[in-house]
Every structure is written in C-alpha cells, then in structure tokens.
Enzyme design. Structure first.
Site, mmCIF file in Angstrom:
data_model
loop_
_atom_site.group_PDB
_atom_site.id
_atom_site.type_symbol
_atom_site.label_atom_id
_atom_site.label_comp_id
_atom_site.label_asym_id
_atom_site.label_seq_id
_atom_site.Cartn_x
_atom_site.Cartn_y
_atom_site.Cartn_z
ATOM 1 N N GLU A 30 0.833 -1.210 0.000
ATOM 2 C CA GLU A 30 0.000 0.000 0.000
ATOM 3 C C GLU A 30 0.865 1.257 0.000
ATOM 4 O OE1 GLU A 30 -3.058 -0.062 -1.182
ATOM 5 O OE2 GLU A 30 -3.634 -1.422 0.438
ATOM 6 N N THR A 32 2.930 2.024 -2.131
ATOM 7 C CA THR A 32 4.256 1.709 -2.676
ATOM 8 C C THR A 32 4.309 1.991 -4.175
ATOM 9 O OG1 THR A 32 3.454 -0.558 -2.819
ATOM 10 C CG2 THR A 32 4.922 -0.058 -0.993
ATOM 11 N N GLY A 113 -17.880 3.916 -2.932
ATOM 12 C CA GLY A 113 -17.276 4.435 -1.702
ATOM 13 C C GLY A 113 -16.531 3.389 -0.904
ATOM 14 N N LEU A 116 -12.838 0.345 -3.818
ATOM 15 C CA LEU A 116 -12.526 -0.825 -4.646
ATOM 16 C C LEU A 116 -12.263 -0.419 -6.104
ATOM 17 C CD1 LEU A 116 -15.107 -3.374 -3.146
ATOM 18 C CD2 LEU A 116 -12.706 -3.067 -2.530
ATOM 19 N N ASP A 163 -4.175 0.509 -9.475
ATOM 20 C CA ASP A 163 -5.588 0.190 -9.696
ATOM 21 C C ASP A 163 -5.870 -0.122 -11.164
ATOM 22 O OD1 ASP A 163 -5.538 1.015 -7.087
ATOM 23 O OD2 ASP A 163 -6.622 2.887 -7.446
HETATM 24 C C1 GLA Z 1 -5.114 4.548 -4.381
HETATM 25 C C2 GLA Z 1 -4.327 4.861 -5.648
HETATM 26 C C3 GLA Z 1 -3.292 3.780 -5.952
HETATM 27 C C4 GLA Z 1 -2.428 3.473 -4.718
HETATM 28 C C5 GLA Z 1 -3.300 3.265 -3.485
HETATM 29 C C6 GLA Z 1 -2.497 3.110 -2.229
HETATM 30 O O1 GLA Z 1 -5.903 3.411 -4.581
HETATM 31 O O2 GLA Z 1 -5.199 4.995 -6.741
HETATM 32 O O3 GLA Z 1 -2.489 4.171 -7.038
HETATM 33 O O4 GLA Z 1 -1.484 4.487 -4.508
HETATM 34 O O5 GLA Z 1 -4.225 4.314 -3.289
HETATM 35 O O6 GLA Z 1 -1.752 1.938 -2.266
#
Ligand code: GLA
Length: 371
Positions: A30, A32, A113, A116, A163
């Site tokens: 997370e 990272t 919200g 996801l 994501d």
């Molecule tokens: C959000 C961002 C991702 C990532 C996460 C944290 O989901 O869109 O790029 O940085 O936070 O890990």
C-alpha cells in the site's frame, strides 16, 4: 445484457463492442506504487461494463445506468465534461487524434465508496473498448498507463499505476505481482478455497472528505524524502537505518512504511509460491500497523474493523487501498467466517456506528471483451 438494451434505447443502434473491467482489492503493497515499489492486488467480481460505438464527428454521448438522469449526457467538446464523465472523457482525451467522438453506455456494480477502484474499472473498460474498436493495438499495460494518465492529468487525482494495472491485467484465481518501476508483472496463483481460506472485505462505508488532499500530501512527502536521500525513488533505499538517521518527523515515518511495505510484498509472494497461504496473516497485520502508525492513513473505523476481525479469529487483517475510510480485508479460515463477522459487528455496535458491509472477495478476471 442490460447495458446493451440501454445503449440501443438511447442511441438507436447496437453497440459495436462491449467490454468489462473489474475493480480491485490490494492484498498488500500500500502506497508503494508511486514510490516505484511492489504491489499485489487482485481483481474483484464487480466492475464496469461499457458498450461503445465510434462516431465520425467529435460528439461524445455518455449514458450511465447509475446516473440520476436516464438521459445521455451530450458533449460537443471534451472540455465540457463534469463529474463522473471526466473519467471517460479523460480516456478519450489521452487517446487524442486516434479517436474522434463516441457513443458510450456504462453499467457498474462496484460497491460505491468502498475503495474498490470503481474509477479505474470505468477508465479501463472504456479504454479497452476504444482500443478494440479502433484497432489501436495497445497492450493491457499500455491501456492501464493511459487510464492512469487520464486520472492524473484530466481528473487531477495523482494516483499510481496499481488500480488501473489490476483492472487491465489480473487473471481469475490469481493476484498480480507488479513491479511499479519496470512494470514487469506476474500473476501469482491465489487459490484460497483450496486452503479453506477466504478474503473477507469489510466495507466501513465511511469515506473521509480530506482523503484526496492527504494522498497528494503523502506523495509529496515521499518525493521530498527521496530528494534528501539522493535516490530517484524510495524503492532505491537499501540501507533503511542509514536513511532514517538522515530524516526527521513525518518524512522519517513515511520512509519507514514504504521501504518495509515493499519488502512485505516480496515476502508475501514468497509464502504464496511456497504454498503457505495460511501464513500470510502476520504480514497483513504488520502492514496495517505500519499504515496506521507510520504512514498515518488509517481511520478509527478501519482500525476497529481490523482489530475486531483478528480478535474474532482472522489470520490477519489490514486496511486496503488509499485509506481514510473505505475497506479493510481479513484473511479468514472458512470455519471462522461467522465468528469474525460477529466480532466486527459487535465492535461497531458498541460504538453505535453504522454496521459495515461484508463482501466476499474471490480473485476475478481482468478486462475482457463480452461481445
Ligand atoms: C489509491 C491509488 C493507488 C495506490 C493506493 C495506495 O488506490 O489509486 O495508485 O497508490 O491508493 O496503495
């Protein structure tokens, strides 16, 4: 398909292509991604289905089955987009002259919200459909990068690549081990059911307003720390103790989190490869403590959910995604599932909080064409 019927009703013809792209949860890794580190997300069974046809003119007509109005939004230029339409128009903008206008209908079922990544699912579904229609030959990673750029440059959210990459590249029954520097990736088998395990999503249903601003602040702190340490990104910190000696305050804590978290991803992948899936819980717990205490992106609702899940018998639990609300995940043996839920519900009840929503997370397939 409901979205095809809606497309036909709104635009008077069948769509030329239909694509589905999923949301994601992150197993570990997370904050990272924008530090050039490792992440390990998997796709969830919910996503966005986009029905798309090209247009000869520059007009964009957009219909969402989730919007308050049943009428399509019509835009003569890309500059007119507002609200949710920016994610779609951002993708069109990044494709530039390669694509003119389009008729697009979207239908999404990512719980809103919950953190996801419904926005990544929206971007990647539309980008994949347009890539297909116009024969652009973009690879799934190129689609992810283009979608990320739409969000960075058009929507104005400085997110990393996780994501969109998860949405574009994940495989069913697998988690995506992604090196956010080289963009090399590998799908790692995550057969939870075979081990009698489940990943339970605990959606706190709380989303804190300041999340966007805090995200940008964390990113800036990491970049500033990397500059002081004379490395291109925090990924390059080898001597953690030495690095911490040279930093102070918040930057010191942020570096502590990012460096250890990226190593936790590799350790977790090692356990999965060894077939020791039930042993990954300790890494999930360590990740949560680091996000809570060093990176400071958790929330009371997430902390209580994680602690109660572990007390109730989960093998491990952590917040997932950007933080400040959204969801936690818990790794739970099947026989403990009800006990874990009850423990979390009781902890929320005690505090008179709205009960969280529980969602089962089975690793789903990344973006694919439906027709
Ligand atoms: C959000 C961002 C991702 C990532 C996460 C944290 O989901 O869109 O790029 O940085 O936070 O890990």
């Amino acid at each position: 398909m409901r979205v095809v019927e809606a497309f036909r009703a709104a635009f008077g013809a069948d769509p030329e292509t239909v694509w589905h792209a999923p949301g994601r949860v992150n197993l570990i890794g997370e904050h990272t991604d924008y530090n050039d580190g490792f992440v390990l997300p998997f796709a969830v069974p919910w996503g966005v289905t986009a029905a798309v046809s090209p247009r000869e003119d520059q007009t964009i007509r957009l219909l969402s089955l989730q919007a308050s109005s049943p009428e399509p939004v019509t835009m003569a230029t890309r500059e007119e987009s507002r609200g949710w339409t920016r994610y779609v128009v951002g993708v069109l903008a990044m494709l530039g002259d390669r694509v003119r206008g389009a008729d697009i209908a979207v239908d999404g079922d990512v719980p809103q919200g919950a953190g996801l990544s419904s926005s990544a699912a929206l971007e990647v579904s539309v980008a994949s459909a347009l890539n297909d229609l116009h024969g652009l030959g973009l690879t799934p990673m190129e689609i992810a990068l283009l979608s990320q750029r739409a969000e960075n440059d058009f929507v104005g959210m400085p997110c990393g690549i996780m994501d969109q990459a998860a949405s574009a590249l994940c495989e069913e029954g697998h988690a995506l081990f992604l090196d956010c520097r080289t963009l090399g990736s590998r799908n790692i088998p995550l057969d939870l059911a075979a081990k009698g395990l489940r990943v339970l999503i605990i959606d706190t249903q709380v989303h804190h307003e300041h999340a966007g601003g805090e995200y940008a602040k964390r990113r800036a702190e990491c970049e500033s720390a990397a500059r002081k340490l004379g490395v291109p990104a925090l990924r390059d910190v080898d001597d953690l103790a030495g690095a911490l000696d040279r930093l102070q305050g918040d930057e010191r804590k942020r570096v502590m989190h990012v460096v250890t978290e990226s190593h936790r991803v590799e350790a977790l992948v090692g356990l999965l490869r060894a077939g020791a899936t039930s042993e990954i819980g300790a890494l999930l717990n360590a990740s949560h403590l680091s996000l809570r205490d060093q990176y400071e992106v958790s929330s009371p609702e997430l902390d209580v959910a994680v602690e109660a899940a572990v007390r109730g018998g989960a093998r491990g639990a952590r917040m997932t995604g950007g933080g400040f609300g959204g969801s936690a995940i818990a790794l739970v043996g099947e026989e403990r599932l009800e006990g874990v839920k009850e423990s979390v519900l009781a902890a929320y009840r005690e505090r008179s909080w709205t009960p969280p929503r529980f969602l089962p997370a089975t690793p789903a397939k990344g973006a694919h064409r439906l027709s």
